[in-house]
Enzyme design. Structure first.
Site, mmCIF file in Angstrom:
data_model
loop_
_atom_site.group_PDB
_atom_site.id
_atom_site.type_symbol
_atom_site.label_atom_id
_atom_site.label_comp_id
_atom_site.label_asym_id
_atom_site.label_seq_id
_atom_site.Cartn_x
_atom_site.Cartn_y
_atom_site.Cartn_z
ATOM 1 N N ASN A 10 0.872 -1.177 0.000
ATOM 2 C CA ASN A 10 0.000 0.000 0.000
ATOM 3 C C ASN A 10 0.910 1.229 0.000
ATOM 4 O O ASN A 10 1.524 1.535 1.015
ATOM 5 C CB ASN A 10 -0.890 -0.031 1.253
ATOM 6 C CG ASN A 10 -1.706 1.233 1.426
ATOM 7 O OD1 ASN A 10 -1.739 2.085 0.533
ATOM 8 N ND2 ASN A 10 -2.366 1.360 2.567
ATOM 9 N N LYS A 12 0.099 4.259 -0.172
ATOM 10 C CA LYS A 12 -0.515 5.431 0.480
ATOM 11 C C LYS A 12 -0.307 6.666 -0.414
ATOM 12 O O LYS A 12 -0.352 6.524 -1.633
ATOM 13 C CB LYS A 12 0.056 5.602 1.895
ATOM 14 C CG LYS A 12 -0.105 4.305 2.707
ATOM 15 C CD LYS A 12 0.200 4.455 4.176
ATOM 16 C CE LYS A 12 -0.010 3.115 4.876
ATOM 17 N NZ LYS A 12 0.179 3.186 6.322
ATOM 18 N N HIS A 93 -9.457 1.566 5.484
ATOM 19 C CA HIS A 93 -8.156 1.743 6.141
ATOM 20 C C HIS A 93 -8.302 2.754 7.280
ATOM 21 O O HIS A 93 -9.041 3.735 7.155
ATOM 22 C CB HIS A 93 -7.124 2.226 5.117
ATOM 23 C CG HIS A 93 -5.717 2.111 5.614
ATOM 24 N ND1 HIS A 93 -5.196 2.983 6.535
ATOM 25 C CD2 HIS A 93 -4.745 1.216 5.350
ATOM 26 C CE1 HIS A 93 -3.937 2.623 6.807
ATOM 27 N NE2 HIS A 93 -3.645 1.551 6.100
ATOM 28 N N GLU A 95 -6.451 5.061 8.177
ATOM 29 C CA GLU A 95 -6.095 6.441 7.813
ATOM 30 C C GLU A 95 -7.260 7.153 7.132
ATOM 31 O O GLU A 95 -7.361 8.382 7.184
ATOM 32 C CB GLU A 95 -4.832 6.424 6.933
ATOM 33 C CG GLU A 95 -3.599 6.110 7.784
ATOM 34 C CD GLU A 95 -2.457 5.455 7.051
ATOM 35 O OE1 GLU A 95 -2.451 5.437 5.813
ATOM 36 O OE2 GLU A 95 -1.544 4.955 7.747
ATOM 37 N N GLU A 164 -5.179 -4.533 10.887
ATOM 38 C CA GLU A 164 -4.096 -3.566 11.046
ATOM 39 C C GLU A 164 -4.308 -2.771 12.331
ATOM 40 O O GLU A 164 -5.021 -1.748 12.317
ATOM 41 C CB GLU A 164 -4.080 -2.592 9.863
ATOM 42 C CG GLU A 164 -3.874 -3.242 8.523
ATOM 43 C CD GLU A 164 -3.283 -2.257 7.514
ATOM 44 O OE1 GLU A 164 -2.233 -2.571 6.967
ATOM 45 O OE2 GLU A 164 -3.847 -1.176 7.321
ATOM 46 N N GLY A 170 3.178 2.126 10.946
ATOM 47 C CA GLY A 170 4.217 3.141 10.794
ATOM 48 C C GLY A 170 5.023 3.421 12.042
ATOM 49 O O GLY A 170 5.737 4.424 12.119
ATOM 50 N N SER A 210 3.792 -2.267 10.392
ATOM 51 C CA SER A 210 5.244 -2.386 10.586
ATOM 52 C C SER A 210 5.810 -3.743 10.160
ATOM 53 O O SER A 210 6.754 -4.235 10.768
ATOM 54 C CB SER A 210 5.625 -2.065 12.033
ATOM 55 O OG SER A 210 5.313 -0.712 12.334
HETATM 56 P P1 13P Z 1 3.311 0.278 7.679
HETATM 57 O O1 13P Z 1 3.748 -1.021 7.024
HETATM 58 O O2 13P Z 1 4.061 1.467 7.167
HETATM 59 O O3 13P Z 1 3.271 0.157 9.157
HETATM 60 O O4 13P Z 1 1.787 0.528 7.195
HETATM 61 C C1 13P Z 1 0.874 -0.481 7.325
HETATM 62 C C2 13P Z 1 -0.358 -0.079 6.597
HETATM 63 O O5 13P Z 1 -1.068 0.810 7.019
HETATM 64 C C3 13P Z 1 -0.662 -0.789 5.336
HETATM 65 O O6 13P Z 1 -1.949 -0.511 4.882
#
Ligand code: 13P
Length: 253
Positions: A10, A12, A93, A95, A164, A170, A210
């Protein structure tokens, strides 16, 4: 572990055309690791370009609007991303839930329209640190899923779930294997209940938060982990392929 782990990057809000070379390198390398299903969700602006370059990997989007078309400035519909070459879409997601105030009801509508447009859906769920500390993570996550999982016959061909935990995204602090196992086990029970065991068995439950090349072999070997949804470590072919190799090694020969 599902027979063929599903490793999804992803990107982002990262990536311009300068990053197409990374997507190309991921695609070429994925051809050497056929035991793993590799996919990328670039930003909407790159879906078509990555789709044109890719021979092996699946291409998806990171969101879509629930409507078919019309006066929704700045939005893209499921049919539009499918037209650009997407085969799946990530929905729900954290976010988007946090940054755009997306509710479970809105996410449920998006899931329906994505499926109607012929897309596969990766439905995300996950609790924040406060909810986990309060001992309510499972109840919360299952509530998110109950509210957004569609009542369809062919769920196994349409759906992937991604767990997640927000506190792991992150942060460099992935969830512990025992916590992942417990949550994925609870999600599997819900899927069995909703779709029946035969259809549920086809739905992979990804872990995200992560994941990197170091922890991937351990995480991917956890029972009921069918793959990984990867953010930061999917942005370069070198890092992402380290995870794909890890996935390939966990598949029994
Ligand atoms: P990270 O791998 O950067 O922690 O992000 C995970 C994520 O949100 C994937 O959709």
């Amino acid at each position: 572990m599902a027979e063929r782990p599903y490793i999804v990057g992803n990107w982002k809000m990262n990536g311009t055309r300068a990053m197409l070379s990374e997507a190309r390198a991921i695609d070429r390398a994925a051809q050497r690791y056929m035991k793993v299903e590799v996919a990328l969700a670039p930003p909407a602006t790159l879906i078509h370009a990555v789709h044109r370059e890719a021979e092996q990997i699946g291409i998806g989007a990171q969101d879509c609007h629930p409507g078919e078309a019309g006066a929704h400035t700045g939005d893209v519909s499921a049919a539009m991303i499918a037209d650009a070459g997407a085969k799946f879409v990530i929905l729900g997601h954290s976010e988007r839930r946090q940054g755009h105030g997306e509710s479970d009801a809105l996410i449920a509508d998006k899931v329906q329209s994505a499926i109607a447009a012929g897309l596969r859906v990766i439905l995300c769920c996950g609790e924040n640190a406060e909810t986990r500390d309060a001992g309510k993570a499972e109840e919360f996550v299952l509530g998110q899923l109950r509210a957004a999982l569609p009542k369809i016959e062919d769920a196994g061909d349409r759906l992937t779930v991604a767990y997640e935990p927000i506190w792991a995204i992150g942060t460099g602090r992935a969830a512990k294997p025992s916590d992942i196992e417990a949550m994925h086990g609870a999600i599997r029970e819900l899927l069995d209940e909703m779709y029946g065991e035969a259809e549920s068995a086809k739905i992979r439950i990804l872990y995200g938060g992560s994941v990197d090349s170091k922890n991937a072999p351990t995480i991917l070997a956890v029972p009921e982990v069918g793959g990984a949804l990867v953010g930061g470590a999917s942005l370069t072919a070198e890092k992402f392929l380290g995870i794909v190799v890890g996935g390939s090694e966990t598949v029994e020969a």
